[in-house]
Write a protein that holds these residues in place. Structure first.
Motif, PDB file in Angstrom:
ATOM      1  N   PHE A   1      30.862  89.149 -27.167  1.00 59.21           N
ATOM      2  CA  PHE A   1      30.796  89.527 -28.574  1.00 59.21           C
ATOM      3  C   PHE A   1      30.797  88.261 -29.418  1.00 59.21           C
ATOM      4  N   MET A   2      30.327  88.369 -30.651  1.00 61.38           N
ATOM      5  CA  MET A   2      30.083  87.177 -31.452  1.00 61.38           C
ATOM      6  C   MET A   2      30.465  87.346 -32.915  1.00 61.38           C
ATOM      7  N   ALA A   3      31.004  86.282 -33.474  1.00 65.00           N
ATOM      8  CA  ALA A   3      31.062  86.136 -34.926  1.00 65.00           C
ATOM      9  C   ALA A   3      29.755  85.455 -35.322  1.00 65.00           C
ATOM     10  N   GLN A   4      29.086  85.988 -36.315  1.00 62.14           N
ATOM     11  CA  GLN A   4      27.795  85.436 -36.722  1.00 62.14           C
ATOM     12  C   GLN A   4      27.755  85.235 -38.224  1.00 62.14           C
ATOM     13  N   GLY A   5      26.962  84.241 -38.648  1.00 62.80           N
ATOM     14  CA  GLY A   5      26.822  83.974 -40.068  1.00 62.80           C
ATOM     15  C   GLY A   5      25.425  83.515 -40.424  1.00 62.80           C
ATOM     16  N   PHE A   6      25.103  83.628 -41.677  1.00 55.37           N
ATOM     17  CA  PHE A   6      23.821  83.213 -42.251  1.00 55.37           C
ATOM     18  C   PHE A   6      23.479  81.781 -41.842  1.00 55.37           C
ATOM     19  N   GLU A   7      22.190  81.522 -41.682  1.00 55.40           N
ATOM     20  CA  GLU A   7      21.663  80.207 -41.332  1.00 55.40           C
ATOM     21  C   GLU A   7      22.068  79.736 -39.929  1.00 55.40           C
ATOM     22  N   GLY A   8      22.376  80.702 -39.061  1.00 56.13           N
ATOM     23  CA  GLY A   8      22.561  80.384 -37.658  1.00 56.13           C
ATOM     24  C   GLY A   8      23.946  79.986 -37.219  1.00 56.13           C
ATOM     25  N   GLN A   9      24.978  80.493 -37.903  1.00 53.55           N
ATOM     26  CA  GLN A   9      26.349  80.196 -37.476  1.00 53.55           C
ATOM     27  C   GLN A   9      26.752  81.183 -36.377  1.00 53.55           C
ATOM     28  N   THR A  10      27.359  80.666 -35.303  1.00 54.40           N
ATOM     29  CA  THR A  10      27.718  81.507 -34.168  1.00 54.40           C
ATOM     30  C   THR A  10      29.015  81.052 -33.518  1.00 54.40           C
ATOM     31  N   VAL A  11      29.914  81.992 -33.280  1.00 53.58           N
ATOM     32  CA  VAL A  11      31.030  81.798 -32.345  1.00 53.58           C
ATOM     33  C   VAL A  11      30.918  82.928 -31.337  1.00 53.58           C
ATOM     34  N   ALA A  12      30.512  82.594 -30.107  1.00 51.38           N
ATOM     35  CA  ALA A  12      30.349  83.593 -29.059  1.00 51.38           C
ATOM     36  C   ALA A  12      31.540  83.555 -28.117  1.00 51.38           C
ATOM     37  N   ILE A  13      32.054  84.728 -27.773  1.00 51.31           N
ATOM     38  CA  ILE A  13      33.187  84.867 -26.861  1.00 51.31           C
ATOM     39  C   ILE A  13      32.711  85.666 -25.654  1.00 51.31           C
ATOM     40  N   ILE A  14      32.756  85.058 -24.485  1.00 54.72           N
ATOM     41  CA  ILE A  14      32.279  85.693 -23.261  1.00 54.72           C
ATOM     42  C   ILE A  14      33.425  85.723 -22.248  1.00 54.72           C
ATOM     43  N   PRO A  15      34.255  86.767 -22.239  1.00 56.87           N
ATOM     44  CA  PRO A  15      35.425  86.812 -21.351  1.00 56.87           C
ATOM     45  C   PRO A  15      35.087  86.669 -19.867  1.00 56.87           C
ATOM     46  N   SER A  16      34.019  87.309 -19.409  1.00 55.35           N
ATOM     47  CA  SER A  16      33.691  87.256 -17.985  1.00 55.35           C
ATOM     48  C   SER A  16      33.312  85.858 -17.519  1.00 55.35           C
ATOM     49  N   GLN A  17      32.896  85.008 -18.466  1.00 53.47           N
ATOM     50  CA  GLN A  17      32.546  83.622 -18.150  1.00 53.47           C
ATOM     51  C   GLN A  17      33.647  82.652 -18.572  1.00 53.47           C
ATOM     52  N   ASN A  18      34.714  83.203 -19.169  1.00 51.56           N
ATOM     53  CA  ASN A  18      35.802  82.377 -19.718  1.00 51.56           C
ATOM     54  C   ASN A  18      35.228  81.294 -20.636  1.00 51.56           C
ATOM     55  N   LEU A  19      34.396  81.743 -21.560  1.00 50.67           N
ATOM     56  CA  LEU A  19      33.544  80.830 -22.307  1.00 50.67           C
ATOM     57  C   LEU A  19      33.579  81.123 -23.814  1.00 50.67           C
ATOM     58  N   VAL A  20      33.687  80.056 -24.607  1.00 49.56           N
ATOM     59  CA  VAL A  20      33.554  80.139 -26.063  1.00 49.56           C
ATOM     60  C   VAL A  20      32.483  79.145 -26.482  1.00 49.56           C
ATOM     61  N   ILE A  21      31.529  79.609 -27.263  1.00 51.51           N
ATOM     62  CA  ILE A  21      30.402  78.771 -27.674  1.00 51.51           C
ATOM     63  C   ILE A  21      30.315  78.781 -29.191  1.00 51.51           C
ATOM     64  N   VAL A  22      30.279  77.590 -29.791  1.00 47.73           N
ATOM     65  CA  VAL A  22      30.142  77.463 -31.240  1.00 47.73           C
ATOM     66  C   VAL A  22      28.856  76.719 -31.555  1.00 47.73           C
ATOM     67  N   ARG A  23      28.094  77.260 -32.464  1.00 48.88           N
ATOM     68  CA  ARG A  23      26.895  76.589 -32.961  1.00 48.88           C
ATOM     69  C   ARG A  23      26.868  76.721 -34.481  1.00 48.88           C
ATOM     70  N   LEU A  24      26.766  75.609 -35.186  1.00 48.88           N
ATOM     71  CA  LEU A  24      26.696  75.599 -36.638  1.00 48.88           C
ATOM     72  C   LEU A  24      25.412  74.890 -37.057  1.00 48.88           C
ATOM     73  N   GLY A  25      24.789  75.361 -38.122  1.00 42.83           N
ATOM     74  CA  GLY A  25      23.537  74.741 -38.529  1.00 42.83           C
ATOM     75  C   GLY A  25      23.072  75.180 -39.896  1.00 42.83           C
ATOM     76  N   LEU A  26      21.831  74.829 -40.202  1.00 43.85           N
ATOM     77  CA  LEU A  26      21.199  75.199 -41.470  1.00 43.85           C
ATOM     78  C   LEU A  26      19.794  75.705 -41.147  1.00 43.85           C
ATOM     79  N   THR A  27      19.727  76.771 -40.390  1.00 41.36           N
ATOM     80  CA  THR A  27      18.455  77.285 -39.906  1.00 41.36           C
ATOM     81  C   THR A  27      17.879  78.303 -40.878  1.00 41.36           C
ATOM     82  N   HIS A  28      16.604  78.117 -41.201  1.00 40.23           N
ATOM     83  CA  HIS A  28      15.943  78.995 -42.154  1.00 40.23           C
ATOM     84  C   HIS A  28      15.203  80.100 -41.404  1.00 40.23           C
ATOM     85  N   GLY A  29      15.845  81.224 -41.199  1.00 38.33           N
ATOM     86  CA  GLY A  29      15.161  82.364 -40.611  1.00 38.33           C
ATOM     87  C   GLY A  29      15.533  82.629 -39.172  1.00 38.33           C
TER      88      GLY A  29
END
Length: 434
Positions: free
Chosen positions: A387-415
């Motif tokens: 499951f993921m927290a998501q935001g405008f312009e490509g903001q992402t915090v992904a939580i993947i329990p089965s992979q014991n993984l947290v992924i953060v991506r921040l940016g200024l993406t248009h579209g």
């Protein structure tokens, strides 16, 4: 008067009304544009520590506005040839607030928030993801730049990768936009832990007690299935843009909306419901100071999120839909809390079962939404427990329990066509398997 004269007068009346409506619409757009410019520039300079020159790239949508930064008063004014103007002011710990329906002195007189505690560093883990990071930060098509600004990856609770673009670094707080909604989810969860809210009972909003909205629950607000009318459009004056950039109180504005459908019968994404939730949270505290301190004492300080700045509106209520800044590392800590089932250093921050609730699919959302978190159940290759927290312009915090993984991506993406958060998460998982 002849029929022809009557028709002529009718056409003239329509033209006049159209002109009046057009001017009014245009002025609304200009007022929202200058407010967006003032708020964005203010937070960028005083929260993120960027220069006004660097912030012009963030104002691509309102490049026609003129902004003036006043470091003496920690404020920014944006204007457009005298047709519209707006001012945002900065307060330490609270970030920037638009001066809407209030005065600067009234806003500055509001309570402050606790100072950040010491940073809790992330323990490193040696995994070579340099090739993946090189690819992630390489612009393939300069005409359509992805503009990734920060990537942080945690595996088994340890820092396995981080990289920043150009002027940005691990000390740069960046805007999460709608990832702030997931922080509002955490605040509701902590209120549930304290026994102050029951998400399955009607929302405690006195303004709704005598009409059909009285049956709306906090659960339905969290799931965007309340049935409340709300226009989520950012390309023109709408409920969303008016709420964020023109109103004194975002939540107070949103709770005036009427029912457009029976609760739980439709799913409709609405930033208004997130701010209604913040209005509910605030009303559970005996005073304003305790409310403002709540996320700092109970969440940010516990996790060592020293950079976190949750910004309030002019009424002093947090804009829980859109306005939180934090470094990529601190956004990762927030994700790690959910990966650990709401427990941090042996202390339960969120109620038992809250993470499972927050990541459970909402009916009618076509497998895309849970409770202020996003899902990708319509993608058979995406981990089903992710499951993921998501935001405008490509903001992402992904939580993947089965992979014991947290992924953060921040940016200024248009579209959305330029950056696909689901594809990005899958690419990280693939890179870790190499």
């Amino acid at each position: 008067m002849s029929i022809g004269q009557k028709i002529g007068l009718g056409i003239l009346a329509v033209v006049i009304v159209g002109l009046i409506f057009g001017v009014r619409y245009g002025l609304q757009y200009l007022n929202i544009a200058t407010s967006y410019a003032a708020k964005t520039m203010c937070s960028g300079v005083f929260v993120s520590g960027r220069t006004p020159e660097a912030m012009t790239e963030d104002l691509y949508a309102v490049s026609f506005t003129q902004t003036k930064v006043n470091t003496d008063t920690s404020s920014v004014t944006a204007s457009l040839y005298g047709l519209a103007s707006a001012t945002a002011i900065y307060r330490k710990g609270l970030g920037c607030t638009l001066v809407n329906g209030s005065t600067e002195s009234e806003i500055r007189a509001q309570p402050s928030v606790p100072s950040p505690n010491q940073d809790i560093p992330l323990e490193p883990k040696n995994i070579n993801l340099e090739q993946f990071l090189d690819q992630t930060f390489t612009e393939i098509n300069p005409k359509v730049p992805v503009q990734t600004r920060a990537v942080v990856i945690l595996h088994d609770g340890k820092l396995v990768a981080q990289r920043y673009a150009g002027r940005f670094n691990n000390q740069t707080p960046l805007l999460g936009w709608s990832m702030t909604k997931s922080v509002t989810n955490a605040m509701i969860g902590m209120m549930v832990l304290d026994g102050k809210l029951d998400i399955y009972k009607p929302a405690p909003i006195i303004e709704w007690k005598n009409d059909a909205r009285a049956k709306i629950t906090i659960d339905q607000l969290l799931r965007m299935s309340s049935g409340l009318a709300f226009v989520e459009d950012y390309a023109s004056p709408s409920d969303a843009t008016k709420m964020l950039f023109q109103e004194k109180g975002a939540g107070a504005f949103a709770l005036t909306k009427n029912l457009a459908a029976e609760p739980d019968t439709v799913w409709s994404y609405s930033s208004g419901t997130s701010n209604i939730l913040q209005e509910i949270i605030r009303r559970q505290f005996p005073n304003h100071a305790d409310y403002l301190a709540f996320p700092h004492k109970r969440l940010f300080q516990k996790l060592g999120m020293t950079s976190a700045v949750l910004e309030p509106d002019a009424s002093g209520t947090y804009v829980g839909s859109s306005f939180m800044y934090a470094t990529a590392r601190d956004w990762a800590k927030f994700g790690q809390l959910y990966l650990q089932d709401g427990v941090w250093n042996g202390e339960r921050i969120l109620p038992e079962g809250w993470v499972a609730y927050s990541s459970t699919e909402t009916p009618h959302s076509d497998g895309t939404y849970a409770a202020h978190f996003w899902l990708a159940h319509n993608d058979p290759e995406f981990p089903k427990d992710g499951f993921m927290a998501q935001g405008f312009e490509g903001q992402t915090v992904a939580i993947i329990p089965s992979q014991n993984l947290v992924i953060v991506r921040l940016g200024l993406t248009h579209g959305d066509a330029v950056y696909d958060d689901v594809a990005f998460v899958k690419s990280v998982i693939a890179a870790l398997k190499k």
